[in-house]
Design an enzyme around this catalytic site. Structure first.
Site, PDB file in Angstrom:
ATOM      1  CG  HIS A 278      -8.850  51.548  23.703  1.00  0.00           C
ATOM      2  ND1 HIS A 278     -10.026  51.139  23.105  1.00  0.00           N
ATOM      3  CD2 HIS A 278      -8.677  50.698  24.743  1.00  0.00           C
ATOM      4  CE1 HIS A 278     -10.545  50.117  23.776  1.00  0.00           C
ATOM      5  NE2 HIS A 278      -9.730  49.813  24.766  1.00  0.00           N
TER       6      HIS A 278
ATOM      7  CG  HIS B 100      -4.602  44.012  23.839  1.00  0.00           C
ATOM      8  ND1 HIS B 100      -5.265  43.271  22.892  1.00  0.00           N
ATOM      9  CD2 HIS B 100      -5.564  44.717  24.507  1.00  0.00           C
ATOM     10  CE1 HIS B 100      -6.568  43.518  22.946  1.00  0.00           C
ATOM     11  NE2 HIS B 100      -6.774  44.390  23.922  1.00  0.00           N
TER      12      HIS B 100
ATOM     13  CD  GLU C 228      -5.753  48.234  26.346  1.00  0.00           C
ATOM     14  OE1 GLU C 228      -5.229  47.803  25.293  1.00  0.00           O
ATOM     15  OE2 GLU C 228      -6.980  48.167  26.575  1.00  0.00           O
TER      16      GLU C 228
END
Length: 339
Positions: A178, A237, A233
């Site tokens: 993920h 992040h 992502e």
């Protein structure tokens, strides 16, 4: 700079930074005037210490807007803002202090240059001191650990429309990445720490097969170059990791967790459609320091493992998850599996 997910009210005060800030500001705002005062007395110039302290205090005014502007997490922008502030501050001081008036007629050219250089040096030393101390964009110093989240494909794809999620038509009972998330020990995290955009060319440089195998985007069909998950992502992040984009993706792929047989196609347990939570924890072998995420507290959706942070900002190896992160576990003792 990044704000914790809990907002400003949840920010933890760091007294060491407060002390550090006081040392830097007082070294410039008080130390510089004192040294200049002694230098002026040596050259028999008429400046009181109070006058110098006031002038240096006023010269800090250009840094006030810089404090707010430097919270924008763009490294070059912070340098430009602070350099502009330091320049304006130094000009203010030179116009009001530098020995260019009648009171300095007795000074040699070298003495005047020395005083001017000292003022300029002090201003730019202050610039570097506050930049390095408080506006470093090395984000890896700003979080405590990484959380690697692995999705269980059958649960993620359950009930999904295959037209919208074509990859789900080929879902397997395996774990896929993920994301790799920088987090703090209290369970909060930085988010979207820069405006560096996703570079799709890196997918090909690192290897599309690795991405499709370990980090597939089920919104794309097999072999279809869709980058939505990877871009998301990175932006949310990866930009907070302090790593280059290539290093962030490589680190994430390198630390992908293998699917234990107890929940994979090789495990006979799948015919039963359930597994005990303890058996699952034992199968991973992380000493129980594993977060399991379940939909409705029973259907396995995701597992999360914690990694330390090395000096260069990359994951340094698996570590026990802090209690605040372990408390995110949402699975009961009997875990159901979609097959």
């Amino acid at each position: 700079m990044a704000i914790r997910s809990g907002g400003l009210d949840d920010a933890d005060p760091d007294m060491s930074l407060l002390v550090h800030a006081m040392v830097v500001v007082y070294a410039y705002g008080v130390g510089m005037p004192v040294v200049l005062y002694l230098l002026f007395r040596y050259y028999k110039m008429v400046f009181t210490l109070v006058d110098l302290l006031c002038l240096f205090g006023y010269s800090l005014a250009p840094f006030l807007p810089a404090v707010a502007l430097c919270t924008i997490p763009i490294n070059w922008f912070a340098w430009v803002v602070l350099a502009t502030s330091a320049t304006v501050s130094s000009v203010l001081l030179l116009q009001n202090i530098a020995p260019i008036g009648p009171a300095s007629n007795h000074l040699t050219k070298e003495a005047k240059m020395l005083i001017r250089a000292f003022i300029l040096f002090g201003g730019f030393f202050f610039l570097f001191a506050i930049k390095i101390s408080f506006y470093q964009q090395k984000i890896s110093h700003g979080f405590d650990l990484y959380v690697l989240a692995m999705s269980y494909q059958p649960e993620f794809c359950h009930g999904k429309n295959y037209q919208e999620y074509p990859g789900c038509s080929m879902s397997k009972p395996i774990l896929t990445i993920h994301g790799l998330w920088p987090e703090w020990s209290d369970g909060s995290w930085p988010s979207s720490c820069s405006i560096e955009s996703f570079d799709p060319d890196l997918v090909y440089k690192i290897g599309t097969k690795r991405f499709y195998l370990y980090w597939p985007d089920v919104k794309a069909g097999q072999g279809v170059p869709r980058y939505g998950l990877w871009e998301h992502e990175w932006v949310k992040h990866g930009t907070c990791s302090g790593l280059s984009q290539a290093d962030y993706f490589k680190a994430t792929l390198d630390n992908s967790i293998p699917t234990p047989g107890i929940i994979s196609a090789e495990g006979s347990v799948l015919s039963e459609g359930s597994v005990s939570k303890q058996s699952l924890l034992d199968a991973f072998g992380y000493g129980g320091s594993l977060v399991t995420i379940c939909n409705n507290r029973k259907f396995l959706s995701e597992v999360r493992v914690c990694f330390g942070v090395s000096n260069n900002g990359s994951p340094s190896g698996q570590i026990p998850c802090p209690s605040e992160i372990m408390s995110q576990d949402s699975c009961s003792s009997d875990i159901k599996l979609r097959v």
